[in-house]
Design a protein around this motif. Structure first.
Motif, PDB file in Angstrom:
ATOM      1  N   GLU A 121     -57.433 -33.405 -28.261  1.00 29.77           N
ATOM      2  CA  GLU A 121     -57.954 -34.611 -28.907  1.00 29.77           C
ATOM      3  C   GLU A 121     -58.047 -35.754 -27.909  1.00 29.77           C
ATOM      4  O   GLU A 121     -58.997 -36.533 -27.902  1.00 29.77           O
ATOM      5  CB  GLU A 121     -57.061 -35.012 -30.084  1.00 29.77           C
ATOM      6  CG  GLU A 121     -57.193 -34.132 -31.297  1.00 29.77           C
ATOM      7  CD  GLU A 121     -58.583 -34.253 -31.922  1.00 29.77           C
ATOM      8  OE1 GLU A 121     -59.171 -35.357 -31.874  1.00 29.77           O
ATOM      9  OE2 GLU A 121     -59.092 -33.241 -32.424  1.00 29.77           O
ATOM     10  N   ASP A 122     -57.056 -35.849 -27.056  1.00 30.46           N
ATOM     11  CA  ASP A 122     -57.062 -36.923 -26.075  1.00 30.46           C
ATOM     12  C   ASP A 122     -58.213 -36.748 -25.088  1.00 30.46           C
ATOM     13  O   ASP A 122     -58.879 -37.724 -24.718  1.00 30.46           O
ATOM     14  CB  ASP A 122     -55.728 -36.932 -25.326  1.00 30.46           C
ATOM     15  CG  ASP A 122     -55.660 -38.052 -24.313  1.00 30.46           C
ATOM     16  OD1 ASP A 122     -55.750 -39.232 -24.737  1.00 30.46           O
ATOM     17  OD2 ASP A 122     -55.534 -37.758 -23.117  1.00 30.46           O
ATOM     18  N   GLU A 123     -58.464 -35.536 -24.666  1.00 30.89           N
ATOM     19  CA  GLU A 123     -59.560 -35.278 -23.733  1.00 30.89           C
ATOM     20  C   GLU A 123     -60.910 -35.590 -24.384  1.00 30.89           C
ATOM     21  O   GLU A 123     -61.802 -36.164 -23.755  1.00 30.89           O
ATOM     22  CB  GLU A 123     -59.513 -33.820 -23.274  1.00 30.89           C
ATOM     23  CG  GLU A 123     -58.340 -33.505 -22.355  1.00 30.89           C
ATOM     24  CD  GLU A 123     -58.225 -32.028 -22.053  1.00 30.89           C
ATOM     25  OE1 GLU A 123     -57.799 -31.683 -20.935  1.00 30.89           O
ATOM     26  OE2 GLU A 123     -58.556 -31.213 -22.949  1.00 30.89           O
ATOM     27  N   THR A 125     -61.436 -37.629 -26.783  1.00 25.72           N
ATOM     28  CA  THR A 125     -61.550 -39.082 -26.899  1.00 25.72           C
ATOM     29  C   THR A 125     -62.051 -39.689 -25.598  1.00 25.72           C
ATOM     30  O   THR A 125     -62.926 -40.570 -25.586  1.00 25.72           O
ATOM     31  CB  THR A 125     -60.191 -39.700 -27.283  1.00 25.72           C
ATOM     32  OG1 THR A 125     -59.797 -39.212 -28.561  1.00 25.72           O
ATOM     33  CG2 THR A 125     -60.263 -41.219 -27.305  1.00 25.72           C
ATOM     34  N   GLN A 126     -61.515 -39.208 -24.474  1.00 25.05           N
ATOM     35  CA  GLN A 126     -61.916 -39.751 -23.169  1.00 25.05           C
ATOM     36  C   GLN A 126     -63.365 -39.402 -22.846  1.00 25.05           C
ATOM     37  O   GLN A 126     -64.099 -40.209 -22.267  1.00 25.05           O
ATOM     38  CB  GLN A 126     -60.976 -39.220 -22.089  1.00 25.05           C
ATOM     39  CG  GLN A 126     -59.553 -39.759 -22.221  1.00 25.05           C
ATOM     40  CD  GLN A 126     -58.663 -39.269 -21.100  1.00 25.05           C
ATOM     41  OE1 GLN A 126     -58.783 -39.737 -19.950  1.00 25.05           O
ATOM     42  NE2 GLN A 126     -57.784 -38.332 -21.414  1.00 25.05           N
TER      43      GLN A 126
END
Length: 824
Positions: A121-123, A125-126
């Motif tokens: 999810e973080d990737e 988002t980026q």
């Protein structure tokens, strides 16, 4: 993610050709990538002598940083590489065109990978932060990245990837705000994400049709409870798009279909697009509804229109809606579209939104004879607002020719209903209902509004039909609610009184007058009307009208003033006029005048007897005296018979002492008849009997007395004389009279018949001026009929008449006394 930069990018950097400004830019890039501890960083840092030099990030340098196609060969590394751009982008270092295209190509072929579990999810988002930054940047990457995201989001052929892009563009607000375009002079111009010529040129090569058709395809697509393509496109909607729809009605119709599917299958609606507005205030998708044949979906759309749309833009839509209601013999009434949306459209409080054509539709569907029960009930409730203006007797405002028009009854009759020639056929079914039916209430309103022109709109035959209809409605009001009764009855009565304002049909006048008994709200209207009809200076008099005046005095008297309330007005204003009319007649009116005066004297005497105990009777007495004074002052002497003049003279001595002018008028008639005239045989007989000292029992019976009495009994009403003296002769010579009658059976039958008729004459009843004559008739009848074969029949007949309630109290008492005398 920064490791990918250290390992894949830094080793390939070409440092030899770098100038100081480029070197400084590269140093900043390395710092942002956290590469200060690398050999390259130290080398570059040492090569820059002046720290104050300008930083220049060239296209060549951008390619060295961002263009590494070999990295994208590996999905994981490619994603990491893209993420590594973020700190650079956030600080104003943007990729060149070539690098941007390579990134877009990688994304195009790896959207599935980005949705896999391999990406956290973080990737993710980026990655979308990178894309957002690029789109909103002033760089050559802005437009191509935005175009890529837009086309992928609106690609209906790849729903999975399309939805993936849509959800993230919504989450990160990417396709909103502005984007940048590189100008020929290497500067950048910002443009909003808003559909206009520039927008279409940038993203769809100037082809509006491609863009609009793409939007139409995407409108129904999406997941329930989740935002979709429409939520992305909604921010782009513009006045320019509205203008395009206005110029391309066929595409507006396509939009209707797409929107309808969206309304039906996707929770989130498309109101913003449906109610799109041009800079001139035109709502093209709504107005386009007026140029097509409707289906259920169009009803749904129209129900969701903006409530502030100018009415002139809705008129054709309402016409199409009406066509839909009429289609297939009204079967759309039973559809879900009507139940959910059609009914709601028809609940507008203001009737002015509806074209006038809805009124005949209402009458068609709610006809009490041919309508369908459930439709009648619903349509009446929906169209009842046409009666909202009923309180002040005005018809509603409706739409006619794209204007607000105050309806008139004449327009309804001649143009809408077209019933000037076929009223009977058209109204027959409505007449089967009652005044509680909203259709009848509306018709009453229409006829009321047209009341002044009704005599010219309808011929005499149709006026008869209208009268019958309105009379029936009036009497049906007895069973209606008080609200309906009081709202409609006055309008109905005013219509009738206007329609028959100049009629010679007093039967109809009396029928209209009788409507006062239905409700107090029309009491004064009916009384005023009948007064104008019976007491009208502009109406020619006739004997029947005068006779009506005198007859209605009875109603006024016995009702204690609640009936025939116009009688006092007549008595105080029509005396001279009625006498002048009688004076002008060529025929002999003495009999008529005699009966009229006896009638007036009768009620004067009754009223005087009760005047002290009741002011009402005092008022009647005074009114009668006023009439007599005016009447007798104007009446010519030859129009009054001598016996009437004499009786009036005697009566005035006892009752008119307080009215000098009235006594003088009466005296002129008495004086006129004092002149000697040739005496008939009957007159001689009466003269012989005038002395009050004569003993009638000593007067010898002579058949000439009997013949004179029989003539008088049969003709006293037409001749206006009542010869009491002759009757006294027979009453006191019973034996001789009966002996003579046994020899004259035909004459005996005539006597009994004539005497029987006098018993029923209210002018001869007790407490009347002719009471003495009546008493002698009753006495003589008993003498002749008692113990005869017909005695019991006479008893039964007279008793039935007395108990019928058809006669006044004084005459009823007299009839019952005759019955008792016959039995004794």
């Amino acid at each position: 993610m920064l490791e990918i930069f250290k390992n894949k990018v830094i080793p390939k950097l070409e440092l030899k050709e770098l100038e100081a400004p480029n070197t400084k830019a590269l140093l900043q890039v390395l710092e942002l990538q956290d590469c200060q501890n690398t050999e390259v960083f130290e080398q570059l840092k040492n090569s820059v002598d002046n720290q104050n030099i300008e930083t220049v990030f060239t296209e060549d340098l951008a390619q060295q940083i961002f263009y590494h196609p070999e990295i994208y060969a590996n999905e994981k590394e490619g994603a990491a590489f893209a993420i590594s751009w973020l700190p650079l982008l956030e600080n104003g270092f943007y990729p060149d065109k070539k690098s941007t295209e390579k990134l877009i190509a990688f994304l195009y072929f790896n959207l599935g990978f980005l949705q896999s579990e391999a990406i956290s999810e973080d990737e993710l988002t980026q990655i979308f932060s990178v894309l957002k930054t690029l789109v909103h940047s002033e760089s050559s990457a802005s437009l191509p990245v935005a175009r890529f995201l837009m086309h992928r989001a609106l690609d209906i052929r790849d729903c999975v990837n399309s939805d993936f892009i849509i959800q993230n563009c919504i989450t990160y607000e990417i396709l909103t705000g502005t984007y940048s375009v590189l100008n020929a002079d290497k500067t950048f111009s910002k443009y909003p994400f808003r559909i206009n010529n520039e927008f279409v040129q940038h993203f769809y090569e100037g082809d509006w049709h491609v863009l609009v058709n793409t939007m139409h395809q995407m409108l129904p697509v999406g997941k329930v409870y989740l935002p979709g393509a429409y939520n992305v496109m909604q921010a782009w909607l513009s006045e320019e798009l509205a203008a395009f729809y206005q110029e391309n009605t066929e595409l507006a119709h396509v939009a209707h279909k797409a929107l309808n599917e969206r309304f039906l299958f996707v929770e989130d609606e498309g109101l913003a697009l449906l109610n799109l507005q041009t800079s001139e205030g035109i709502f093209p998708l709504i107005t386009a509804l007026g140029s097509k044949q409707w289906d259920a979906g169009d009803v749904l759309l129209f129900n969701n229109r903006d409530k502030n749309i100018p009415q002139e833009q809705l008129d054709q839509c309402y016409q199409r809606f009406l066509d839909w209601l009429k289609a297939d013999r009204g079967s759309n009434f039973y559809t879900e579209a009507f139940q959910e949306f059609g009914k709601h459209i028809l609940t507008e409080e203001n009737s002015a939104v509806l074209p006038v054509d809805f009124i005949p539709f209402w009458f068609e569907k709610c006809n009490p004879k041919t309508g369908i029960a459930d439709q009648i009930e619903l349509y009446n409730s929906l169209f009842s607002r046409f009666l909202k203006a009923n309180s002040d007797g005005k018809l509603p405002v409706v739409r006619l020719g794209n204007e607000d028009v105050q309806l008139t009854g004449e327009h309804l009759i001649t143009e809408v209903f077209q019933i000037t020639e076929n009223l009977n056929v058209w109204i027959s079914n409505l007449a089967s209902s009652n005044i509680s039916d909203p259709l009848n209430q509306f018709l009453i309103l229409a006829f009321y509004d047209a009341r002044e022109t009704l005599p010219t709109l309808f011929n005499s035959e149709n006026q008869e039909v209208l009268f019958g209809y309105l009379e029936k409605m009036a009497y049906s009001a007895k069973e209606a609610t008080e609200e309906i009764r009081k709202a409609n009855l006055p309008l109905l009565v005013k219509t009738l009184t206007a329609l028959f304002a100049e009629t010679n049909n007093f039967t109809r006048v009396n029928k209209i007058w009788a409507l006062k008994s239905i409700d107090d709200s029309v009491l004064n209207l009916c009384n005023d009307y009948v007064q104008l009809q019976y007491v009208n200076e502009n109406r020619l008099l006739f004997l029947g009208l005068l006779q009506s005046w005198y007859n209605f005095l009875s109603d006024y008297y016995y009702s204690l003033g609640s009936e025939s309330v116009w009688v006092p007005h007549m008595l105080n204003t029509q005396g001279r006029r009625s006498a002048a009319y009688l004076n002008e007649l060529d025929e002999n009116v003495t009999s008529f005048v005699n009966k009229a005066l006896m009638h007036l004297f009768d009620f004067h005497k009754k009223s005087k007897q009760k005047a002290e105990s009741n002011e009402f009777f005092q008022s009647i007495k005074t009114d009668i005296e006023n009439y007599l004074e005016d009447f007798l002052k104007e009446l010519m002497e030859h129009n009054l018979a001598k016996e009437t003049a004499d009786n009036m003279f005697i009566y005035s001595k006892a009752h008119f002492a307080h009215r000098k002018t009235l006594q003088e008028a009466i005296n002129k008639f008495h004086d006129h008849h004092m002149v000697e005239a040739p005496k008939s045989e009957k007159a001689v007989l009466i003269e012989q009997l005038q002395t009050s000292e004569i003993d009638f029992s000593q007067v010898a019976f002579d058949p000439k007395y009997a013949n004179a009495v029989l003539h008088n009994l049969e003709n006293y009403k037409t001749e206006g004389t009542c010869d009491s003296k002759l009757l006294e002769v027979l009453d006191t010579n019973t034996t001789a009279f009966n002996t003579w009658l046994t020899e004259e059976p035909t004459i005996e039958a005539k006597f009994i018949k004539a005497l029987y008729m006098t018993l029923l004459d209210k002018d001869l009843a007790p407490e009347t001026p002719l009471e003495p004559y009546g008493n002698l008739c009753r006495s003589l009848f008993v003498q002749l009929a008692k113990d005869s074969k017909m005695a019991s029949s006479y008893e039964m007949g007279l008793k039935a008449m007395a108990n019928s309630g058809a006669y006044p109290e004084n005459l009823t008492t007299a009839l019952l006394q005759v019955v008792n005398d016959l039995k004794a």
